[in-house]
Design a protein around this motif. Structure first.
Motif, PDB file in Angstrom:
ATOM      1  N   ARG A 156       0.843  -1.196   0.000  1.00 14.59           N
ATOM      2  CA  ARG A 156       0.000   0.000   0.000  1.00 14.59           C
ATOM      3  C   ARG A 156       0.882   1.251   0.000  1.00 14.59           C
ATOM      4  O   ARG A 156       0.548   2.252  -0.620  1.00 14.59           O
ATOM      5  CB  ARG A 156      -0.899   0.025   1.229  1.00 14.59           C
ATOM      6  N   MET A 157       2.006   1.187   0.701  1.00 14.71           N
ATOM      7  CA  MET A 157       2.902   2.338   0.804  1.00 14.71           C
ATOM      8  C   MET A 157       3.805   2.401  -0.425  1.00 14.71           C
ATOM      9  O   MET A 157       4.484   1.439  -0.758  1.00 14.71           O
ATOM     10  CB  MET A 157       3.753   2.254   2.067  1.00 14.71           C
ATOM     11  N   LYS A 158       3.780   3.557  -1.064  1.00 12.90           N
ATOM     12  CA  LYS A 158       4.616   3.782  -2.247  1.00 12.90           C
ATOM     13  C   LYS A 158       5.775   4.694  -1.873  1.00 12.90           C
ATOM     14  O   LYS A 158       5.639   5.538  -0.994  1.00 12.90           O
ATOM     15  CB  LYS A 158       3.794   4.429  -3.368  1.00 12.90           C
ATOM     16  N   PRO A 159       6.916   4.548  -2.550  1.00  8.99           N
ATOM     17  CA  PRO A 159       8.051   5.427  -2.253  1.00  8.99           C
ATOM     18  C   PRO A 159       7.692   6.887  -2.546  1.00  8.99           C
ATOM     19  O   PRO A 159       6.980   7.166  -3.503  1.00  8.99           O
ATOM     20  CB  PRO A 159       9.150   4.961  -3.202  1.00  8.99           C
ATOM     21  N   PRO A 160       8.177   7.805  -1.715  1.00 16.04           N
ATOM     22  CA  PRO A 160       7.881   9.219  -1.971  1.00 16.04           C
ATOM     23  C   PRO A 160       8.527   9.689  -3.270  1.00 16.04           C
ATOM     24  O   PRO A 160       9.613   9.258  -3.616  1.00 16.04           O
ATOM     25  CB  PRO A 160       8.495   9.940  -0.774  1.00 16.04           C
ATOM     26  N   GLN A 161       7.814  10.534  -3.983  1.00 16.93           N
ATOM     27  CA  GLN A 161       8.345  11.147  -5.203  1.00 16.93           C
ATOM     28  C   GLN A 161       8.647  12.604  -4.882  1.00 16.93           C
ATOM     29  O   GLN A 161       7.798  13.463  -5.049  1.00 16.93           O
ATOM     30  CB  GLN A 161       7.330  11.027  -6.344  1.00 16.93           C
ATOM     31  N   GLY A 162       9.831  12.855  -4.357  1.00 15.47           N
ATOM     32  CA  GLY A 162      10.195  14.198  -3.916  1.00 15.47           C
ATOM     33  C   GLY A 162       9.934  14.344  -2.423  1.00 15.47           C
ATOM     34  O   GLY A 162       9.448  13.424  -1.766  1.00 15.47           O
ATOM     35  N   ASN A 163      10.267  15.524  -1.917  1.00 16.36           N
ATOM     36  CA  ASN A 163      10.183  15.725  -0.465  1.00 16.36           C
ATOM     37  C   ASN A 163       9.097  16.721  -0.070  1.00 16.36           C
ATOM     38  O   ASN A 163       9.216  17.406   0.933  1.00 16.36           O
ATOM     39  CB  ASN A 163      11.541  16.160   0.079  1.00 16.36           C
ATOM     40  N   GLN A 164       8.013  16.791  -0.851  1.00 16.87           N
ATOM     41  CA  GLN A 164       6.959  17.770  -0.609  1.00 16.87           C
ATOM     42  C   GLN A 164       5.967  17.354   0.471  1.00 16.87           C
ATOM     43  O   GLN A 164       5.286  18.197   1.033  1.00 16.87           O
ATOM     44  CB  GLN A 164       6.200  18.051  -1.915  1.00 16.87           C
ATOM     45  N   ASN A 165       5.883  16.075   0.756  1.00 21.16           N
ATOM     46  CA  ASN A 165       4.909  15.585   1.730  1.00 21.16           C
ATOM     47  C   ASN A 165       5.632  15.033   2.962  1.00 21.16           C
ATOM     48  O   ASN A 165       6.043  13.864   2.979  1.00 21.16           O
ATOM     49  CB  ASN A 165       4.044  14.504   1.074  1.00 21.16           C
ATOM     50  N   PRO A 166       5.775  15.839   4.022  1.00 21.79           N
ATOM     51  CA  PRO A 166       6.546  15.402   5.194  1.00 21.79           C
ATOM     52  C   PRO A 166       5.972  14.165   5.891  1.00 21.79           C
ATOM     53  O   PRO A 166       6.736  13.323   6.366  1.00 21.79           O
ATOM     54  CB  PRO A 166       6.509  16.604   6.138  1.00 21.79           C
ATOM     55  N   GLN A 167       4.647  14.028   5.925  1.00 19.16           N
ATOM     56  CA  GLN A 167       4.047  12.850   6.573  1.00 19.16           C
ATOM     57  C   GLN A 167       4.400  11.575   5.819  1.00 19.16           C
ATOM     58  O   GLN A 167       4.725  10.560   6.429  1.00 19.16           O
ATOM     59  CB  GLN A 167       2.512  12.991   6.668  1.00 19.16           C
ATOM     60  N   GLN A 168       4.343  11.638   4.494  1.00 14.76           N
ATOM     61  CA  GLN A 168       4.698  10.466   3.701  1.00 14.76           C
ATOM     62  C   GLN A 168       6.181  10.136   3.868  1.00 14.76           C
ATOM     63  O   GLN A 168       6.543   8.964   4.008  1.00 14.76           O
ATOM     64  CB  GLN A 168       4.366  10.685   2.226  1.00 14.76           C
ATOM     65  N   LEU A 169       7.024  11.164   3.864  1.00 16.60           N
ATOM     66  CA  LEU A 169       8.468  10.948   4.062  1.00 16.60           C
ATOM     67  C   LEU A 169       8.747  10.280   5.399  1.00 16.60           C
ATOM     68  O   LEU A 169       9.498   9.310   5.476  1.00 16.60           O
ATOM     69  CB  LEU A 169       9.208  12.287   4.051  1.00 16.60           C
ATOM     70  N   ARG A 170       8.153  10.826   6.445  1.00 20.85           N
ATOM     71  CA  ARG A 170       8.373  10.298   7.791  1.00 20.85           C
ATOM     72  C   ARG A 170       7.930   8.828   7.868  1.00 20.85           C
ATOM     73  O   ARG A 170       8.651   7.972   8.392  1.00 20.85           O
ATOM     74  CB  ARG A 170       7.616  11.137   8.820  1.00 20.85           C
ATOM     75  N   ALA A 171       6.760   8.544   7.331  1.00 20.06           N
ATOM     76  CA  ALA A 171       6.247   7.167   7.359  1.00 20.06           C
ATOM     77  C   ALA A 171       7.146   6.229   6.559  1.00 20.06           C
ATOM     78  O   ALA A 171       7.450   5.112   7.005  1.00 20.06           O
ATOM     79  CB  ALA A 171       4.821   7.129   6.818  1.00 20.06           C
ATOM     80  N   TRP A 172       7.575   6.670   5.393  1.00 14.97           N
ATOM     81  CA  TRP A 172       8.438   5.851   4.528  1.00 14.97           C
ATOM     82  C   TRP A 172       9.770   5.551   5.214  1.00 14.97           C
ATOM     83  O   TRP A 172      10.220   4.404   5.266  1.00 14.97           O
ATOM     84  CB  TRP A 172       8.666   6.563   3.202  1.00 14.97           C
ATOM     85  N   ILE A 173      10.418   6.583   5.741  1.00 15.75           N
ATOM     86  CA  ILE A 173      11.734   6.413   6.369  1.00 15.75           C
ATOM     87  C   ILE A 173      11.626   5.552   7.627  1.00 15.75           C
ATOM     88  O   ILE A 173      12.466   4.679   7.865  1.00 15.75           O
ATOM     89  CB  ILE A 173      12.379   7.794   6.650  1.00 15.75           C
ATOM     90  N   ARG A 174      10.587   5.766   8.409  1.00 14.16           N
ATOM     91  CA  ARG A 174      10.378   4.951   9.619  1.00 14.16           C
ATOM     92  C   ARG A 174      10.171   3.485   9.249  1.00 14.16           C
ATOM     93  O   ARG A 174      10.761   2.586   9.828  1.00 14.16           O
ATOM     94  CB  ARG A 174       9.180   5.486  10.405  1.00 14.16           C
ATOM     95  N   ARG A 175       9.327   3.245   8.241  1.00 12.11           N
ATOM     96  CA  ARG A 175       9.040   1.862   7.830  1.00 12.11           C
ATOM     97  C   ARG A 175      10.293   1.200   7.234  1.00 12.11           C
ATOM     98  O   ARG A 175      10.567   0.035   7.504  1.00 12.11           O
ATOM     99  CB  ARG A 175       7.898   1.869   6.816  1.00 12.11           C
ATOM    100  N   LYS A 176      11.032   1.971   6.461  1.00 14.54           N
ATOM    101  CA  LYS A 176      12.219   1.438   5.774  1.00 14.54           C
ATOM    102  C   LYS A 176      13.349   1.127   6.746  1.00 14.54           C
ATOM    103  O   LYS A 176      13.928   0.032   6.694  1.00 14.54           O
ATOM    104  CB  LYS A 176      12.678   2.455   4.730  1.00 14.54           C
ATOM    105  N   TYR A 177      13.661   2.057   7.652  1.00 12.51           N
ATOM    106  CA  TYR A 177      14.855   1.905   8.486  1.00 12.51           C
ATOM    107  C   TYR A 177      14.573   1.429   9.909  1.00 12.51           C
ATOM    108  O   TYR A 177      15.330   0.630  10.440  1.00 12.51           O
ATOM    109  CB  TYR A 177      15.637   3.224   8.552  1.00 12.51           C
ATOM    110  N   LYS A 178      13.524   1.920  10.532  1.00 10.49           N
ATOM    111  CA  LYS A 178      13.272   1.536  11.921  1.00 10.49           C
ATOM    112  C   LYS A 178      12.565   0.189  12.008  1.00 10.49           C
ATOM    113  O   LYS A 178      12.959  -0.686  12.764  1.00 10.49           O
ATOM    114  CB  LYS A 178      12.458   2.611  12.644  1.00 10.49           C
ATOM    115  N   GLU A 179      11.513   0.039  11.208  1.00 10.56           N
ATOM    116  CA  GLU A 179      10.761  -1.221  11.233  1.00 10.56           C
ATOM    117  C   GLU A 179      11.422  -2.296  10.380  1.00 10.56           C
ATOM    118  O   GLU A 179      11.068  -3.475  10.494  1.00 10.56           O
ATOM    119  CB  GLU A 179       9.324  -0.968  10.758  1.00 10.56           C
ATOM    120  N   LYS A 180      12.328  -1.889   9.510  1.00 12.04           N
ATOM    121  CA  LYS A 180      13.028  -2.813   8.605  1.00 12.04           C
ATOM    122  C   LYS A 180      12.039  -3.688   7.837  1.00 12.04           C
ATOM    123  O   LYS A 180      12.254  -4.897   7.656  1.00 12.04           O
ATOM    124  CB  LYS A 180      14.029  -3.677   9.372  1.00 12.04           C
TER     125      LYS A 180
END
Length: 168
Positions: A134-158
């Motif tokens: 359901r989660m798609k990679p962010p396309q640019g850095n315009q949406n901080p909520q999407q960025l935060r969720a993506w980075i958290r899921r990618k690195y913290k939750e692995k």
């Protein structure tokens, strides 16, 4: 203290002679010019990092959102990231340094030069399947909520990590 015109002219003559010498004619000048040549020949840590960024196409865009010409380095994962993504990484206590704002050690430079954003992403997104997520990679850095969720899921939750070696 002698204020006679002879002393004043002697001081002025000394200053004029010192200032009018050709570069490198005094022993102090020689040391300075040789130091200057050495610094011109050896590249600064920042120059080495910029050269590495130019040589690796994947380092010309942020490892997390794809923004062009990232100016920060995530030392925890040895990736190039943009300023907004760097802020999100700092929230996760990742070590971030800004290019042009920070000093880099030889070990940090070596670690960064040994990899690139594509190699790191191939580990952290190894199990990512866009058709099933359901989660798609962010396309640019315009949406901080999407960025935060993506980075958290990618690195913290692995969530998609599948690399070998340490997971930093």
């Amino acid at each position: 203290l002698d204020h006679s015109p002879r002393v004043a002219f002697a001081v002025i003559d000394f200053i004029d002679l010192t200032m009018l010498r050709p570069p490198g004619s005094s022993s102090a000048g020689k040391a300075y010019s040789s130091q200057r040549r050495k610094t011109q020949q050896s590249k600064s840590p920042e120059d080495l990092l910029r050269q590495h960024q130019k040589q690796e196409p994947s380092n010309k865009k942020c490892a997390d959102c794809g923004a062009k010409l990232p100016q920060c380095i995530n030392l925890t994962h040895a990736t190039w990231v943009c300023m907004p993504c760097a802020g999100m990484h700092r929230e996760l206590n990742h070590r971030i340094k800004g290019l042009g704002h920070s000093q880099f050690t030889e070990e940090e430079i070596s670690a960064i030069q040994q990899t690139n954003n594509d190699q790191v992403n191939s580990q952290w997104l190894a199990r990512y399947q866009p058709q099933n997520e359901r989660m798609k990679p962010p396309q640019g850095n315009q949406n901080p909520q999407q960025l935060r969720a993506w980075i958290r899921r990618k690195y913290k939750e692995k969530a998609w990590y599948g690399g070998s070696g340490s997971s930093a």
